[in-house]
Write a protein that holds these residues in place. Sequence first.
Motif, PDB file in Angstrom:
ATOM      1  N   GLU A 288      -2.472  -2.626  -4.111  1.00  0.00           N
ATOM      2  CA  GLU A 288      -2.794  -1.523  -5.014  1.00  0.00           C
ATOM      3  C   GLU A 288      -1.556  -0.681  -5.334  1.00  0.00           C
ATOM      4  O   GLU A 288      -1.372  -0.209  -6.465  1.00  0.00           O
ATOM      5  CB  GLU A 288      -3.906  -0.641  -4.423  1.00  0.00           C
ATOM      6  N   THR A 289      -0.680  -0.505  -4.327  1.00  0.00           N
ATOM      7  CA  THR A 289       0.564   0.240  -4.561  1.00  0.00           C
ATOM      8  C   THR A 289       1.498  -0.565  -5.450  1.00  0.00           C
ATOM      9  O   THR A 289       2.159  -0.017  -6.349  1.00  0.00           O
ATOM     10  CB  THR A 289       1.260   0.562  -3.232  1.00  0.00           C
TER      11      THR A 289
ATOM     12  N   ALA B  95       5.128   6.634 -10.550  1.00  0.00           N
ATOM     13  CA  ALA B  95       4.131   6.002  -9.684  1.00  0.00           C
ATOM     14  C   ALA B  95       3.740   6.869  -8.497  1.00  0.00           C
ATOM     15  O   ALA B  95       2.747   6.586  -7.816  1.00  0.00           O
ATOM     16  CB  ALA B  95       4.651   4.665  -9.189  1.00  0.00           C
TER      17      ALA B  95
ATOM     18  N   LEU C 157       0.496  -0.271  -8.965  1.00  0.00           N
ATOM     19  CA  LEU C 157       0.831   1.059  -9.469  1.00  0.00           C
ATOM     20  C   LEU C 157       2.288   1.128  -9.909  1.00  0.00           C
ATOM     21  O   LEU C 157       2.618   1.656 -10.982  1.00  0.00           O
ATOM     22  CB  LEU C 157       0.566   2.092  -8.362  1.00  0.00           C
TER      23      LEU C 157
END
Length: 361
Positions: free
Chosen positions: A38-39, A18, A42
């Motif tokens: 969003e992280t 990631a 991921l």
Amino acid sequence: MLEPVAQRTTVYDVAERAGVSIATVSYTFRQPDRVRPETRELVLRAARDLGYVPSGSARGLANGRSQALGLYAFDMFLPSDLSAPRRSLDELVQWELDGLGNVRRFPLYVDEIQRGFELEARRLGRSVMLGSGASRDSLDSIDLAGSVDGLAIFPGAAARDLLEHVGRGVPVVIFSSPPMNDALHHITVDNEGAVRDLVDHLVDRHGHRSVAFLGELAAPDIGARFAGFQAALAAHGLPVPEEPFDTTVLTEDSLRTLRDAITSGDLPDALVCATDQLALTVLDLLAQHGVRVPDDVAVTGFDGIIAGRLSDPTLTTVRQPFASMGRLAVRILTDTAAGLAHPKSYVLPTRVVIGGSCGCG
């Protein structure tokens, strides 16, 4: 030829895939609100691609903690349960469906404290590991202490120095143990004050002048209850015994002094039992010998377990705040592991609950 065992995907693999830190991976699974959406997506995509399943140890890599709390009991089972013969599954199922004695065995006070412990741990996002059965003289078999961030213990007869040894590695809370000059945390209730109130009720409300205490003094909370019993008798100007009327344990040969008193017709006016479980056994024994409660003798307990509310007559007792004790232990352990200070000892209030076994109702 055997196929090589596939290496398990780790938090490091997910972090590398990631492009984030292992702390971010840990927060994604443990505290997702701390990670940007969003992280987080991921990290979750990388975990799905790699077939990663977070473990308790992986969750704690970011801060060196396991995020798990331990709850340990030494000898909190009833002797009748431990000595029961092995039954087939069909027999066990039928016994349980028939309800033969179930309410006398569960929930006991340890079960209700465990429920509060687990509820508070769940609220804080912590897992719970349970353990039991190590020797009273050795904690070598308690691997639990090395796998958790904090440990709550029902101590039984464990040696104090052994408990302190565990406490040097992780925060330790001991239930039903009075304040002592040690590094451990203690949670107990006002045992002495509660029994004084109980004796006051028997003397002032019912006029009983011959009141006896039943219970083994090995456990510190039982010792405190007997001290409250002695103080109450002294305050009423009644004879104060140096030891309990019957220092019994719950075995097949228990309550010998009480049995002798029944046979001789020399029963006290009231029997103050150290626990509800003992009081319920006393009610059974008295009924077997045709002794009426409360007409012939009053009986009281201590704990406030459900079985006492369902007995006939209902049990006059002292109720402990079990779930709150469990919840408090979790808060102490989590705060202490995070470096926050907590008082070493807590003494929680109790309440006298009036039932029919003392003559009320």
